[in-house]
Scaffold this motif. Sequence first.
Motif, PDB file in Angstrom:
ATOM      1  N   LYS A  22       0.823  -1.267   0.048  1.00 13.97           N
ATOM      2  CA  LYS A  22       0.000  -0.202  -0.054  1.00 13.97           C
ATOM      3  C   LYS A  22       0.936   1.326  -0.150  1.00 13.97           C
ATOM      4  O   LYS A  22       1.784   1.426   0.661  1.00 13.97           O
ATOM      5  N   GLY A  23       0.323   2.144  -0.648  1.00 16.03           N
ATOM      6  CA  GLY A  23       1.083   3.527  -0.633  1.00 16.03           C
ATOM      7  C   GLY A  23       0.289   4.495   0.097  1.00 16.03           C
ATOM      8  O   GLY A  23      -0.269   4.214   1.080  1.00 16.03           O
ATOM      9  N   LEU A  24       0.566   5.895   0.174  1.00 12.50           N
ATOM     10  CA  LEU A  24      -0.088   6.950   0.574  1.00 12.50           C
ATOM     11  C   LEU A  24      -1.613   6.709   0.945  1.00 12.50           C
ATOM     12  O   LEU A  24      -2.012   6.685   2.243  1.00 12.50           O
ATOM     13  N   ASP A  25      -2.161   6.670   0.091  1.00  7.17           N
ATOM     14  CA  ASP A  25      -3.620   6.692  -0.001  1.00  7.17           C
ATOM     15  C   ASP A  25      -3.934   5.331   0.572  1.00  7.17           C
ATOM     16  O   ASP A  25      -5.251   5.507   1.202  1.00  7.17           O
ATOM     17  N   GLY A  26      -3.639   4.134   0.209  1.00 14.69           N
ATOM     18  CA  GLY A  26      -4.007   2.934   0.959  1.00 14.69           C
ATOM     19  C   GLY A  26      -3.632   2.907   2.484  1.00 14.69           C
ATOM     20  O   GLY A  26      -4.738   2.392   3.042  1.00 14.69           O
ATOM     21  N   LEU A  27      -2.703   3.527   2.867  1.00 18.10           N
ATOM     22  CA  LEU A  27      -2.334   3.436   4.278  1.00 18.10           C
ATOM     23  C   LEU A  27      -3.300   4.507   5.092  1.00 18.10           C
ATOM     24  O   LEU A  27      -3.930   4.239   5.921  1.00 18.10           O
ATOM     25  N   ALA A  28      -3.573   5.636   4.594  1.00 13.67           N
ATOM     26  CA  ALA A  28      -4.506   6.643   4.752  1.00 13.67           C
ATOM     27  C   ALA A  28      -5.747   6.008   4.883  1.00 13.67           C
ATOM     28  O   ALA A  28      -6.621   6.147   5.943  1.00 13.67           O
ATOM     29  N   MET A  29      -6.271   5.181   4.054  1.00 15.87           N
ATOM     30  CA  MET A  29      -7.532   4.571   4.137  1.00 15.87           C
ATOM     31  C   MET A  29      -7.563   3.521   5.279  1.00 15.87           C
ATOM     32  O   MET A  29      -8.837   3.347   5.775  1.00 15.87           O
ATOM     33  N   VAL A  30      -6.539   2.872   5.370  1.00 11.70           N
ATOM     34  CA  VAL A  30      -6.669   1.844   6.601  1.00 11.70           C
ATOM     35  C   VAL A  30      -6.972   2.513   7.787  1.00 11.70           C
ATOM     36  O   VAL A  30      -7.696   2.128   8.550  1.00 11.70           O
ATOM     37  N   ILE A  31      -6.226   3.700   8.100  1.00  6.52           N
ATOM     38  CA  ILE A  31      -6.474   4.391   9.409  1.00  6.52           C
ATOM     39  C   ILE A  31      -8.136   4.699   9.307  1.00  6.52           C
ATOM     40  O   ILE A  31      -8.536   4.832  10.369  1.00  6.52           O
ATOM     41  N   ALA A  32      -8.476   5.704   8.363  1.00  7.51           N
ATOM     42  CA  ALA A  32      -9.712   6.279   8.245  1.00  7.51           C
ATOM     43  C   ALA A  32     -10.766   5.188   8.394  1.00  7.51           C
ATOM     44  O   ALA A  32     -11.926   5.409   9.190  1.00  7.51           O
ATOM     45  N   GLU A  33     -10.786   4.279   7.609  1.00  7.45           N
ATOM     46  CA  GLU A  33     -11.854   3.256   7.635  1.00  7.45           C
ATOM     47  C   GLU A  33     -11.914   2.106   8.926  1.00  7.45           C
ATOM     48  O   GLU A  33     -12.927   1.643   9.432  1.00  7.45           O
ATOM     49  N   ASN A  34     -10.726   1.840   9.185  1.00  5.98           N
ATOM     50  CA  ASN A  34     -10.782   0.884  10.511  1.00  5.98           C
ATOM     51  C   ASN A  34     -10.442   1.358  11.945  1.00  5.98           C
ATOM     52  O   ASN A  34     -10.887   0.599  12.855  1.00  5.98           O
ATOM     53  N   TYR A  35      -9.779   2.603  11.911  1.00  6.27           N
ATOM     54  CA  TYR A  35      -9.812   2.908  13.199  1.00  6.27           C
ATOM     55  C   TYR A  35     -10.322   4.221  13.625  1.00  6.27           C
ATOM     56  O   TYR A  35     -10.223   4.719  14.998  1.00  6.27           O
ATOM     57  N   GLY A  36     -10.867   5.012  12.573  1.00  2.11           N
ATOM     58  CA  GLY A  36     -11.505   6.013  12.971  1.00  2.11           C
ATOM     59  C   GLY A  36     -10.586   7.303  13.541  1.00  2.11           C
ATOM     60  O   GLY A  36     -11.208   8.370  14.246  1.00  2.11           O
ATOM     61  N   LEU A  37      -9.228   7.316  13.333  1.00  2.05           N
ATOM     62  CA  LEU A  37      -8.615   8.180  13.821  1.00  2.05           C
ATOM     63  C   LEU A  37      -8.176   9.494  13.095  1.00  2.05           C
ATOM     64  O   LEU A  37      -8.467   9.204  11.961  1.00  2.05           O
ATOM     65  N   GLU A  38      -8.114  10.835  13.601  1.00  2.00           N
ATOM     66  CA  GLU A  38      -7.714  11.951  12.703  1.00  2.00           C
ATOM     67  C   GLU A  38      -6.441  11.698  11.874  1.00  2.00           C
ATOM     68  O   GLU A  38      -5.461  11.701  12.682  1.00  2.00           O
ATOM     69  N   LEU A  39      -6.512  11.758  10.653  1.00  2.00           N
ATOM     70  CA  LEU A  39      -5.286  11.648  10.014  1.00  2.00           C
ATOM     71  C   LEU A  39      -4.438  13.043   9.847  1.00  2.00           C
ATOM     72  O   LEU A  39      -3.241  12.962   9.734  1.00  2.00           O
TER      73      LEU A  39
END
Length: 105
Positions: A22-39
């Motif tokens: 995963k690149g930038l967008d994929g890793l950011a999506m992991v955080i946003a979708e799975n953990y609900g943390l503020e990026l």
Amino acid sequence: MLVNWHDPDYIYLVCGKTDMRKGLDGLAMVIAENYGLELYNNSLFLFCGGRNDRFKGLFWDGEGFIMLYKRFENGHLSWPRNSNEAKELSAQLSTPVIKCWKTPI
């Protein structure tokens, strides 16, 4: 581009195995979708895949994401594998992590 290594207010370990392709967008999506943390709140997110000798970091510097990659030539990490959560590191634990990024390979 210079990174202020004392800048992150929060450092999170993303537990379990992450697909390191995963690149930038994929890793950011992991955080946003799975953990609900503020990026975008000055946080550094750390990811590890199946191999314990490398990890990635995702950091928002106020203008865009920076993706960091570290591979150890000798040694490996002890990474929490048994849960799917993001754990915030304490100030004491975050100092060695930050030093790791600054150490040349």
